[in-house]
Design an enzyme around this catalytic site. Structure first.
Site, PDB file in Angstrom:
ATOM      1  N   TRP A   1      25.217  13.755 -27.788  1.00 41.46           N
ATOM      2  CA  TRP A   1      26.211  13.606 -26.712  1.00 41.46           C
ATOM      3  C   TRP A   1      26.246  12.198 -26.157  1.00 41.46           C
ATOM      4  CZ3 TRP A   1      30.011  16.438 -27.248  1.00 41.46           C
ATOM      5  CH2 TRP A   1      29.902  17.788 -27.591  1.00 41.46           C
TER       6      TRP A   1
ATOM      7  N   ASP B   1      25.442  12.657 -17.503  1.00 34.61           N
ATOM      8  CA  ASP B   1      26.173  13.798 -18.069  1.00 34.61           C
ATOM      9  C   ASP B   1      25.262  15.018 -17.972  1.00 34.61           C
ATOM     10  OD1 ASP B   1      27.404  15.765 -19.550  1.00 34.61           O
ATOM     11  OD2 ASP B   1      27.444  14.638 -21.439  1.00 34.61           O
TER      12      ASP B   1
ATOM     13  N   LYS C   1      29.072  25.743 -19.302  1.00 36.70           N
ATOM     14  CA  LYS C   1      27.660  26.072 -19.491  1.00 36.70           C
ATOM     15  C   LYS C   1      27.076  26.748 -18.245  1.00 36.70           C
ATOM     16  CE  LYS C   1      27.945  23.073 -23.245  1.00 36.70           C
ATOM     17  NZ  LYS C   1      27.976  21.721 -23.765  1.00 36.70           N
TER      18      LYS C   1
HETATM   19  C1  LIG Z   1      28.686  20.687 -24.159  1.00 37.92           C
HETATM   20  C2  LIG Z   1      28.426  19.283 -23.810  1.00 37.92           C
HETATM   21  C3  LIG Z   1      29.434  18.307 -23.863  1.00 37.92           C
HETATM   22  C4  LIG Z   1      30.831  18.608 -24.356  1.00 37.92           C
HETATM   23  O1  LIG Z   1      31.625  19.143 -23.373  1.00 37.92           O
HETATM   24  P1  LIG Z   1      33.206  19.299 -23.604  1.00 37.92           P
HETATM   25  O2  LIG Z   1      33.657  19.914 -22.329  1.00 37.92           O
HETATM   26  O3  LIG Z   1      33.401  20.173 -24.797  1.00 37.92           O
HETATM   27  O4  LIG Z   1      33.773  17.943 -23.827  1.00 37.92           O
HETATM   28  C5  LIG Z   1      29.117  17.019 -23.462  1.00 37.92           C
HETATM   29  N1  LIG Z   1      27.885  16.701 -23.032  1.00 37.92           N
HETATM   30  C6  LIG Z   1      26.901  17.605 -22.976  1.00 37.92           C
HETATM   31  C7  LIG Z   1      25.553  17.201 -22.480  1.00 37.92           C
HETATM   32  C8  LIG Z   1      27.140  18.917 -23.370  1.00 37.92           C
HETATM   33  O5  LIG Z   1      26.148  19.822 -23.316  1.00 37.92           O
END
Ligand SMILES: *Cc1c(COP(=O)(O)O)cnc(C)c1O
Length: 359
Positions: free
Chosen positions: A101, A168, A192
């Site tokens: 990521w 993030d 999530k």
């Molecule tokens: C799932 C995830 C993403 C992707 O998220 P999207 O909403 O599909 O763009 C980005 N960063 C992390 C840490 C994730 O777990």
């Protein structure tokens, strides 16, 4: 019978949240229409947004000099939105690459900014601070505290001096207690720990708002979005509504500190079991192991597909690791009950005994 969903995302939702959605789907809180049909400029919807901001501020202890925004385009949208909004006089930005990521975030940011890679993780650990190359003139330093795919996590918040720290937290927001004042910006897409896909939470310090590049789309412009109560265009009403239910659910569980305790018990159990066998393994060094997403391998890789098939039949779903890393992975987000982890461990034990001779 509802299965235990170990997917990395979308994650499982609490039964009581799904039941509530079902119960009020046709007539939302006496409005005579479904929440899916409600205009985002109606007073009820604007109230929902404002009240949800207050709830999030309370549950995360967010200081008053931070704005709470609801944006579209997912976490990956913000991989572009962040550099667009935060690079100003120079275009220098710092990134920690610790997994897939943060690597994707770098690829996106490179279109708008000059990326300096502070350090790069291996498959098993993150280099310590003596090995970091920080730029003290960077507009911000970006990291991903929990790398969902690789199962690697920072043990502590990185120390980056006066440079604003961006995190993030898509896969670990609200799963443990954090001091928001240490961050310039926190982002998390919702699917999530915050409900369903379609909305991204951005918590941003006020002094970082208003530095956007001219090319920034209005719908990602933090200044316009904070002035317009995240309603510059049609908001993802349903996803925001589900986020509101999720925050209520979390408060009912006792809040972040209470859920963090349960999360700690869940994850410790699973790692302890994995470490106690020869049959399964996880190579990440203990202090860098993810507290949410647990990748593991079977010593005999030929058994993997049988493992997934049999687990699925037991109601243990989506244990397959990400295609880029393979193996298995169990994601233990807030909603995964301890009973789900117990059932997984018991299944893994039985599977190991049954197949010990083929190892
Ligand atoms: C799932 C995830 C993403 C992707 O998220 P999207 O909403 O599909 O763009 C980005 N960063 C992390 C840490 C994730 O777990």
């Amino acid at each position: 019978m509802r299965a235990y969903n170990f997917a990395a995302g979308p994650a499982m939702l609490p039964d009581e949240v799904i039941t509530k959605i079902k119960d009020e789907l046709f007539d939302w809180r006496g409005a005579g229409v479904s929440v899916m049909e409600i205009g985002h400029r109606t007073a009820v919807l604007q109230d929902l947004i404002t009240q949800l901001q207050d709830k999030i501020r309370n549950v995360m202890n967010i200081p008053n000099n931070y704005k709470i925004l609801f944006l579209q385009g997912g976490a990956q949208g913000q991989f572009a939105g962040i550099p667009m909004n935060l690079v100003k006089d120079n275009k220098d930005v710092d990134y920690f690459i610790t997994g897939i990521w943060s690597k994707k975030a770098v690829e996106e940011a490179s279109k708008y900014a000059n990326v300096n890679v502070v350090t790069q993780a291996t498959a098993t650990s993150i280099p310590s601070v003596e090995n970091w190359q920080l730029n003290k003139h960077a507009n911000y330093a970006y990291y991903c505290p929990n790398e969902t795919i690789n199962g690697i996590q920072f043990a502590d918040i990185p120390e980056v001096g006066t440079v604003p720290l961006i995190a993030d937290m898509t896969s670990n927001i609200l799963s443990y207690d954090i001091d928001v004042s240490k961050f310039g910006l926190i982002l998390a897409s919702a699917q999530k720990n915050l409900g369903i896909a379609g909305v991204t939470l951005v918590i941003v310090r006020e002094d970082l708002i208003g530095r956007q590049l001219d090319i920034t789309p209005n719908i990602w412009n933090y200044k316009l979005m904070s002035e317009g109560n995240s309603s510059v265009n049609t908001v993802p009403v349903f996803a925001i509504y589900v986020m509101d239910l999720m925050v209520d659910w979390l408060v009912k569980q006792g809040g972040v500190k209470a859920i963090a305790k349960i999360n700690y018990r869940k994850v410790t159990k699973l790692y302890n079991y994995i470490d106690s066998t020869e049959f399964y393994y996880n190579n990440v060094l203990k202090e860098y192991r993810s507290m949410v997403n647990i990748p593991f391998e079977l010593k005999n890789k030929n058994l993997l597909n049988t493992f997934f098939d049999e687990a699925d039949k037991e109601g243990l779903k989506y244990l397959k690791g990400h295609i880029t890393v393979g193996g298995a992975r169990a994601s233990l987000y807030n909603v995964m009950p301890e009973a789900g982890v117990d059932k997984l461990i018991s299944f893994m034990q039985d599977f190991a005994i049954k197949n010990q001779n083929s190892n």
